[in-house]
Structure formats: structure tokens, C-alpha cells
Design a protein around this motif. Structure first.
Motif, mmCIF file in Angstrom:
data_model
loop_
_atom_site.group_PDB
_atom_site.id
_atom_site.type_symbol
_atom_site.label_atom_id
_atom_site.label_comp_id
_atom_site.label_asym_id
_atom_site.label_seq_id
_atom_site.Cartn_x
_atom_site.Cartn_y
_atom_site.Cartn_z
ATOM 1 N N LYS A 38 1.395 -1.448 0.122
ATOM 2 C CA LYS A 38 -0.212 -0.033 -0.112
ATOM 3 C C LYS A 38 1.272 0.917 0.089
ATOM 4 C CE LYS A 38 -3.039 -0.142 3.435
ATOM 5 N NZ LYS A 38 -3.650 0.164 4.875
ATOM 6 N N TYR A 39 1.614 1.068 0.500
ATOM 7 C CA TYR A 39 2.865 2.215 1.379
ATOM 8 C C TYR A 39 4.214 2.822 0.146
ATOM 9 C CZ TYR A 39 -0.415 3.154 4.419
ATOM 10 O OH TYR A 39 -1.849 3.076 5.483
ATOM 11 N N SER A 40 3.872 1.079 -1.088
ATOM 12 C CA SER A 40 5.368 1.183 -1.846
ATOM 13 C C SER A 40 4.882 2.368 -3.084
ATOM 14 C CB SER A 40 5.670 0.158 -1.861
ATOM 15 O OG SER A 40 6.708 -0.484 -0.103
ATOM 16 N N PRO A 41 6.130 2.901 -3.938
ATOM 17 C CA PRO A 41 5.367 2.556 -4.929
ATOM 18 C C PRO A 41 5.286 2.222 -5.852
ATOM 19 C CG PRO A 41 8.000 3.319 -4.755
ATOM 20 C CD PRO A 41 7.218 2.932 -3.481
ATOM 21 N N GLU A 42 4.869 1.924 -7.493
ATOM 22 C CA GLU A 42 4.727 0.809 -8.436
ATOM 23 C C GLU A 42 6.404 0.411 -8.774
ATOM 24 O OE1 GLU A 42 2.750 2.040 -11.506
ATOM 25 O OE2 GLU A 42 1.002 1.877 -10.557
ATOM 26 N N LYS A 43 6.576 -0.773 -9.241
ATOM 27 C CA LYS A 43 7.675 -1.365 -9.778
ATOM 28 C C LYS A 43 8.441 -1.317 -7.967
ATOM 29 C CE LYS A 43 7.164 -0.249 -14.572
ATOM 30 N NZ LYS A 43 5.723 0.794 -14.487
ATOM 31 N N SER A 44 8.219 -0.964 -7.380
ATOM 32 C CA SER A 44 9.747 -0.993 -6.170
ATOM 33 C C SER A 44 9.661 -2.670 -5.756
ATOM 34 C CB SER A 44 8.686 -0.315 -4.834
ATOM 35 O OG SER A 44 7.540 -0.544 -4.705
ATOM 36 N N THR A 45 10.201 -2.907 -4.967
ATOM 37 C CA THR A 45 10.490 -4.182 -4.514
ATOM 38 C C THR A 45 10.329 -4.349 -2.959
ATOM 39 O OG1 THR A 45 12.396 -4.596 -6.310
ATOM 40 C CG2 THR A 45 12.641 -5.800 -4.270
ATOM 41 N N ILE A 46 9.930 -5.762 -2.689
ATOM 42 C CA ILE A 46 9.804 -5.989 -0.800
ATOM 43 C C ILE A 46 9.972 -7.446 -0.908
ATOM 44 C CG2 ILE A 46 8.039 -6.308 0.999
ATOM 45 C CD1 ILE A 46 6.054 -5.265 -1.361
ATOM 46 N N SER A 47 10.916 -6.669 0.792
ATOM 47 C CA SER A 47 12.247 -8.406 0.692
ATOM 48 C C SER A 47 11.477 -9.247 2.268
ATOM 49 C CB SER A 47 13.504 -8.123 0.454
ATOM 50 O OG SER A 47 13.866 -7.218 1.087
ATOM 51 N N ILE A 48 11.516 -10.239 2.214
ATOM 52 C CA ILE A 48 11.180 -11.061 3.041
ATOM 53 C C ILE A 48 12.703 -11.784 3.826
ATOM 54 C CG2 ILE A 48 9.660 -12.103 4.328
ATOM 55 C CD1 ILE A 48 7.594 -11.853 2.146
ATOM 56 N N GLU A 49 12.878 -11.498 4.694
ATOM 57 C CA GLU A 49 13.925 -12.566 4.704
ATOM 58 C C GLU A 49 13.608 -13.456 6.512
ATOM 59 O OE1 GLU A 49 18.526 -11.182 5.196
ATOM 60 O OE2 GLU A 49 17.937 -9.842 4.538
ATOM 61 N N ALA A 50 14.284 -14.933 6.446
ATOM 62 C CA ALA A 50 13.923 -15.356 7.745
ATOM 63 C C ALA A 50 14.826 -15.956 8.523
ATOM 64 C CB ALA A 50 12.764 -16.105 8.487
ATOM 65 N N PHE A 51 15.188 -15.874 10.001
ATOM 66 C CA PHE A 51 16.522 -16.487 9.998
ATOM 67 C C PHE A 51 16.180 -16.298 11.809
ATOM 68 C CE2 PHE A 51 17.333 -12.081 9.801
ATOM 69 C CZ PHE A 51 18.375 -10.905 11.036
ATOM 70 N N THR A 52 17.668 -17.084 12.430
ATOM 71 C CA THR A 52 17.726 -17.136 13.977
ATOM 72 C C THR A 52 18.674 -16.234 14.068
ATOM 73 O OG1 THR A 52 19.340 -18.768 13.829
ATOM 74 C CG2 THR A 52 16.715 -19.856 13.934
ATOM 75 N N LYS A 53 18.564 -15.589 15.773
ATOM 76 C CA LYS A 53 19.630 -14.870 16.130
ATOM 77 C C LYS A 53 19.277 -14.937 17.417
ATOM 78 C CE LYS A 53 21.477 -10.747 16.319
ATOM 79 N NZ LYS A 53 21.748 -8.656 15.983
ATOM 80 N N ASP A 54 20.095 -14.881 18.593
ATOM 81 C CA ASP A 54 19.885 -15.541 20.628
ATOM 82 C C ASP A 54 18.309 -16.281 20.651
ATOM 83 O OD1 ASP A 54 22.163 -13.279 20.065
ATOM 84 O OD2 ASP A 54 20.502 -12.033 19.967
ATOM 85 N N LYS A 55 18.918 -17.687 19.640
ATOM 86 C CA LYS A 55 17.603 -18.217 20.315
ATOM 87 C C LYS A 55 16.296 -17.840 19.770
ATOM 88 C CE LYS A 55 19.392 -20.940 23.539
ATOM 89 N NZ LYS A 55 19.901 -20.904 25.483
ATOM 90 N N GLN A 56 15.806 -16.668 18.915
ATOM 91 C CA GLN A 56 14.769 -16.384 18.331
ATOM 92 C C GLN A 56 14.681 -16.379 17.098
ATOM 93 O OE1 GLN A 56 14.739 -12.694 19.919
ATOM 94 N NE2 GLN A 56 13.289 -12.669 21.249
#
Ligand code: ADP
Length: 337
Positions: free
Chosen positions: A242-260
Motif C-alpha cells: 500500500k505504501y510503496s510506489p509501483e515497480k518497487s521491491t519488497i524483501s522478506i528475510e527469516a533467520f535465527t539469532k539469539d534463540k529467536q
């Protein structure tokens, strides 16, 4: 309402303190009176047992009279001191109790205030589409030359308002639903699958703006409610789109750090002003100065629901942003133990 509660609690605290203080004083009075009486008895007995060769300027009757007077004076002095002491305790405990009562009730008062604000905001938001519908229908009914196409237009507009009402009641229900009792159904959830499902659901909206969603996800598990976690990511992705302009990129990351498990959603959108950042997770909060506010649909409930889902999973959610460059939302959830 809370003023009388403060006073009642203060009175209750004072009552407890005074019961203790008065009981303590009565015991003290009894013991001290006995001590004084016994002391005076010992004195008179000692005088009486002196040899007859010792002469006094008073008789034994006078001595007994003096003993009784001395006893009465000492008892009265003790009584008076204890009364002063209890009055002092009354004054001091009243002040301290009022302070304590305020401290005890403040969190409850804040909670009630927040609840009242929420009810007022929710009622206001629910009324707006209803008022719009009512006005449109009333105007149309007064119009004698209403054509079929006018009626169609009216129904279309009404349907739009009903859509808003549906969204709002759905969001309000979600806010009430993500409560602790969901915890009993927690299962190990594969984060990659959650992200995949959320991305698929958000892709239609993303495609409309030619926004690409990229993922860098490790194989991870958390203990949680899969549907709620998908919902959480959809909220963040929807906002990012909703709050990004057209043709932009959204990135999702998932990793572990400090038991989280750490999940981040990064966009290249308009960003959030530093003054808005502390409030975006509040219910019904929408960044005020956003010029797009009128154009971009929303009620300011998405992030409040997101926060509730994260907290249900024992985690935290935070946002960082550089206005004009984009935002990063970070979720941290404890790893399945
Ligand atoms: P809504 O989007 O329905 O207004 P939210 O609770 O989801 O409500 O978000 C609250 C506010 O936070 C939004 O009004 C917007 O100003 C800001 N916001 C949320 N996500 C983003 C984002 N990714 N980029 C810029 N602003 C955002």
C-alpha cells in the motif's frame, strides 16, 4: 468515577492501619498500666516494711492516697500520649494511603481509559459508513425522478460502505480473537510455509502495482498458530504494498539469532516519520501527515492486530524507517524449545 474509588481504597487502607495501631495502643496501655501499678505497689510495700524506728511525716493512709493519685496521673498521661500518637498515625496514614491508592488504581484507570477510547473510536468508525449510507438513501428517496441507473449507482455506493463496515467489524473481531486462549492450540509451524502462503495471498495486490516480493528464508520452526502467523505477514505485506510506489521491491528475510526467529519485511516505500513511529502500533492510528491518507484505504487497525499476534507468540515487533526511502518491520519470536 475513579475519584470515589481512590477515596474508598484510602479509607480502607486507613481503617486497616488504625485497627492495627489502636489494638497495639490498647495492649501497650494495659501492659504499661500494670507495670506502673506494680512499681508503685513495690514502692509502698518497701516503705511499709521499713523499721518502726523510721518516722514519716505522713500516715500509711496518706501513702495509699498518694499511690492511687500517682497511678491515676500516670495512666492519664499514658492515655493522652497514646491518643496523640494515634492521631499522628491517622494523619500520616491518610496521606500515605491516598498516595498508595492512587498508585494501585492508576494502571486500572489507564486500562479503562484506553478501553473507553477504543470503544469511542470504534463507534465513530462504524458510524461513518452508516451515516453516509443513510444520507444517500434519504436523498434518493426524496428524489421523485429517480431512474434505474440512479438506483444502481446508489446501491453500488451502499455496497462500498457495507464493504467498509464488513472490513471494520472483521478487524475488530480479530482484535478480540487473538487472545491467550489460542495458545492451547499452538503447534510447531514451519516459517517458510507461512511466508509462502502470505506471499501468495498478497501477490494479487503486488502484481497490480508491479511490485516484486523477494524472500530469503531459512528452514525454521516456531511454536505457534499457523493461521495467525500468516495473517501477521499478510498485514505487513499489505502495508508494504500500500505504501510503496509501483515497480518497487519488497524483501522478506527469516533467520535465527539469539534463540529467536527473526523475520523482517523491508520495503522501498514512502517511509514513516520519526514522530509517527512510536504510535503506528496503536489502534486506529494512521500517520496524520500522509498526503495519501485519504487515498489509501485503512483504519489504522492492521498493525495493532499484528502486534497482538506477535505478543500472543511471546515475541516483539518493531519498525525502523527512513522517510522517502522505505521501512523495515522486524518480528522476533522465541524459537520452539
Ligand atoms: P492502516 O494501514 O490501515 O492505516 P496500520 O495499523 O496497518 O493501518 O498502519 C498504521 C499506520 O502506519 C498507517 O496508516 C501508515 O501511516 C503507517 N505504515 C504502516 N506500514 C507502513 C509502511 N510499510 N510504510 C509506510 N507507512 C506505513
Amino acid at each position: 468515577m475513579f475519584h470515589s474509588a481512590y477515596l474508598k481504597l484510602t479509607a480502607f487502607y486507613v481503617l486497616i492501619v488504625m485497627i492495627i495501631s489502636v489494638s497495639f495502643s490498647l495492649v501497650l496501655y494495659r501492659i504499661s498500666s500494670q507495670e506502673i501499678g506494680q512499681g508503685l505497689n513495690r514502692q509502698t510495700s518497701a516503705i511499709r516494711s521499713l523499721p518502726n524506728s523510721v518516722h514519716f511525716s505522713f500516715s500509711f493512709d496518706d501513702l495509699e492516697q498518694m499511690r492511687l493519685e500517682q497511678l491515676a496521673t500516670s495512666s492519664n498521661r499514658l492515655k493522652l500520649n497514646l491518643i496523640y500518637f494515634n492521631l499522628l498515625i491517622l494523619v500520616l496514614s491518610s496521606g500515605a494511603s491516598y498516595f498508595l491508592a492512587k498508585r494501585t488504581l492508576r494502571p486500572i484507570e489507564e486500562m479503562v481509559d484506553a478501553q473507553n477510547r477504543f470503544t469511542a473510536d470504534a463507534s465513530h468508525e462504524l458510524r461513518t459508513p452508516l451515516t453516509a449510507m443513510k444520507t444517500e438513501i434519504e436523498i434518493s428517496m426524496r428524489d421523485k425522478s429517480l431512474s434505474v441507473s440512479d438506483v444502481r449507482q446508489l446501491l453500488g455506493s451502499n455496497l462500498e460502505e457495507i464493504g467498509k463496515l464488513e472490513y471494520l467489524s472483521g478487524a475488530l473481531l480479530k482484535l478480540a480473537r487473538f487472545k491467550d486462549d489460542l495458545k492451547k492450540d499452538f503447534r510447531p509451524v514451519e516459517i517458510a510455509e507461512v511466508i509462502k502462503e502470505a506471499t501468495e495471498k498478497a501477490s494479487k495486490l503486488a502484481n497490480e502495482k508491479s511490485i516484486s516480493i523477494e524472500g530469503k528464508v531459512k528452514k525454521l520452526q516456531v511454536l505457534g498458530d499457523r493461521q495467525s502467523l500468516v495473517e501477521l505477514l499478510i498485514i505487513l505485506l499489505d502495508n508494504a504494498i500500500k505504501y510503496s510506489p509501483e515497480k518497487s521491491t519488497i524483501s522478506i528475510e527469516a533467520f535465527t539469532k539469539d534463540k529467536q526467529v527473526v523475520m523482517t519485511v523491508t520495503d522501498e516505500g514512502q517511509g514513516i516519520k520519526a514522530s509517527d513511529l512510536p504510535h503506528i502500533f496503536d489502534r486506529f492510528y494512521r500517520a496524520d501527515t500522509s498526503r495519501n491518507k485519504e487515498k489509501i484505504a485503512g483504519y489504522g487497525l492492521g498493525l495493532a492486530i499484528a502486534k497482538q499476534i506477535v505478543e500472543l507468540h511471546g515475541g516483539t515487533i518493531s519498525a525502523e524507517s527512513h522517510p522517502g526511502q522505505g521501512s523495515v518491520f522486524t518480528i522476533k519470536i522465541p524459537l520452539e524449545s
